[in-house]
Design an enzyme around this catalytic site. Sequence first.
Site, PDB file in Angstrom:
ATOM      1  N   ARG A  73      -3.936  12.787 -14.655  1.00 53.30           N
ATOM      2  CA  ARG A  73      -3.318  12.899 -13.318  1.00 53.30           C
ATOM      3  C   ARG A  73      -1.998  13.665 -13.354  1.00 53.30           C
ATOM      4  O   ARG A  73      -1.627  14.300 -12.372  1.00 53.30           O
ATOM      5  CB  ARG A  73      -3.109  11.516 -12.712  1.00 53.30           C
ATOM      6  CG  ARG A  73      -4.446  10.900 -12.338  1.00 53.30           C
ATOM      7  CD  ARG A  73      -4.272   9.702 -11.459  1.00 53.30           C
ATOM      8  NE  ARG A  73      -5.589   9.156 -11.131  1.00 53.30           N
ATOM      9  CZ  ARG A  73      -5.794   7.968 -10.590  1.00 53.30           C
ATOM     10  NH1 ARG A  73      -4.764   7.215 -10.291  1.00 53.30           N
ATOM     11  NH2 ARG A  73      -6.993   7.557 -10.317  1.00 53.30           N
ATOM     12  N   ASP A 122       2.477   1.168   2.590  1.00 50.72           N
ATOM     13  CA  ASP A 122       2.068   1.546   1.231  1.00 50.72           C
ATOM     14  C   ASP A 122       3.301   2.120   0.535  1.00 50.72           C
ATOM     15  O   ASP A 122       4.296   2.467   1.190  1.00 50.72           O
ATOM     16  CB  ASP A 122       0.956   2.600   1.291  1.00 50.72           C
ATOM     17  CG  ASP A 122       0.137   2.657   0.001  1.00 50.72           C
ATOM     18  OD1 ASP A 122      -0.974   2.103  -0.040  1.00 50.72           O
ATOM     19  OD2 ASP A 122       0.630   3.258  -0.989  1.00 50.72           O
TER      20      ASP A 122
HETATM   21  C1  LIG Z   1      -6.907   0.785  -4.063  1.00 53.38           C
HETATM   22  S1  LIG Z   1      -5.762   0.973  -2.755  1.00 53.38           S
HETATM   23  C2  LIG Z   1      -6.264  -0.371  -1.686  1.00 53.38           C
HETATM   24  C3  LIG Z   1      -6.478   0.077  -0.248  1.00 53.38           C
HETATM   25  C4  LIG Z   1      -7.034  -0.989   0.703  1.00 53.38           C
HETATM   26  N1  LIG Z   1      -6.184  -2.148   0.768  1.00 53.38           N
HETATM   27  C5  LIG Z   1      -8.443  -1.375   0.333  1.00 53.38           C
HETATM   28  O1  LIG Z   1      -8.664  -2.509  -0.106  1.00 53.38           O
HETATM   29  O2  LIG Z   1      -9.340  -0.538   0.473  1.00 53.38           O
HETATM   30  C6  LIG Z   1      -4.240   0.362  -3.488  1.00 53.38           C
HETATM   31  C7  LIG Z   1      -2.998   0.873  -2.787  1.00 53.38           C
HETATM   32  O3  LIG Z   1      -1.889   0.095  -3.223  1.00 53.38           O
HETATM   33  C8  LIG Z   1      -0.741   0.932  -3.217  1.00 53.38           C
HETATM   34  N2  LIG Z   1       0.316   0.347  -4.054  1.00 53.38           N
HETATM   35  C9  LIG Z   1       0.360   0.273  -5.410  1.00 53.38           C
HETATM   36  N3  LIG Z   1       1.509  -0.321  -5.792  1.00 53.38           N
HETATM   37  C10 LIG Z   1       2.198  -0.626  -4.676  1.00 53.38           C
HETATM   38  C11 LIG Z   1       3.458  -1.245  -4.430  1.00 53.38           C
HETATM   39  N4  LIG Z   1       4.243  -1.666  -5.422  1.00 53.38           N
HETATM   40  N5  LIG Z   1       3.859  -1.385  -3.146  1.00 53.38           N
HETATM   41  C12 LIG Z   1       3.068  -0.967  -2.132  1.00 53.38           C
HETATM   42  N6  LIG Z   1       1.861  -0.376  -2.298  1.00 53.38           N
HETATM   43  C13 LIG Z   1       1.434  -0.212  -3.555  1.00 53.38           C
HETATM   44  C14 LIG Z   1      -1.275   2.265  -3.744  1.00 53.38           C
HETATM   45  O4  LIG Z   1      -0.432   3.348  -3.382  1.00 53.38           O
HETATM   46  C15 LIG Z   1      -2.668   2.321  -3.103  1.00 53.38           C
HETATM   47  O5  LIG Z   1      -2.666   3.090  -1.930  1.00 53.38           O
END
Ligand SMILES: C[S@@+](CC[C@H](N)C(=O)[O-])C[C@H]1O[C@@H](n2cnc3c(N)ncnc32)[C@H](O)[C@@H]1O
Length: 275
Positions: free
Chosen positions: A35, A139
Amino acid sequence: MQALSSQTFERIAALMYGAIGLSFNESKKPLISSRLAPRIQRLGLGGFEDYAALLESPDDGGEFQVAVDLLPTNETYFFREPAHFELIEQTLGRERPRRLSVWSAAASFGDEAYSTAMLLSDLAQQGRIGEDWSILGTDISDRVLRSASTAIYPEDRLRAVTPERLRRHCLRGEGESAGLVQIQPRLRERVRFGQLNLCADLDAPLPGAPFDIVFLRNVLIYFDPPTKRAVVDRVLTQLRPEGLFFIGTAEGRVPCDTPLKSLAPGAFRKVAPGP
Ligand SMILES: C[S@@+](CC[C@H](N)C(=O)[O-])C[C@H]1O[C@@H](n2cnc3c(N)ncnc32)[C@H](O)[C@@H]1O
């Protein structure tokens, strides 16, 4: 470019853990390497060591946010884990709330927030909930939030949306935009997005709090056990007593100090304090 060494991998992983709680073990080295390599080449840097130094420097020119946009997995799609949406529909149909406030706490590209908007809009139209409902999506990543605000998606991401809902809530792209859909403005105006780090303080109430429903799905898997617990308890301060709380069904038991009643895999109700 030289391969990512274990030492540099650990420097980058420690930065990500300290800032946003993401816990990358050695098995994630190939992922981090693939990445970041294109970004390092675009910047014309010598390699991963230079990039780690840039991320560590106080004057990183915004590069840390770029890395935060690149490293976490953002995979999501509409009506992911449909049993959760069915449970919300049944519960709200029974409780018939007049107003409703929802938080999608790791919203990624907004699919979860707009799926909920479609459901709430339909329930309001059927008179099963009131017209006063709103959704907040947050996010850590700027990139996904910018995309979420446009509400434009490749059709494939809406594969679980019924044709009737697609017709009612989406505009289909034509010509150069063929294969894309955009969520209707009347749903978009109910959904707001903002940047929020789940690993930073959440002392003040968020806009819309206390929420009736909180989604924290498919993000806990990236945190280590102490971070998971802290994040879940912090997020639950924003949910009203008796409110509904969802994590990903694959995320196992939810470790936290806040009392929760389990309703279904990944679905909970926050227990109201006793008399
Ligand atoms: C796999 S996605 C999940 C999306 C959705 N909730 C779903 O279940 O389809 C995980 C998301 O968590 C966000 N994320 C990771 N660490 C985070 C943090 N410390 N604070 C806020 N968001 C975070 C990432 O940027 C990503 O967009």
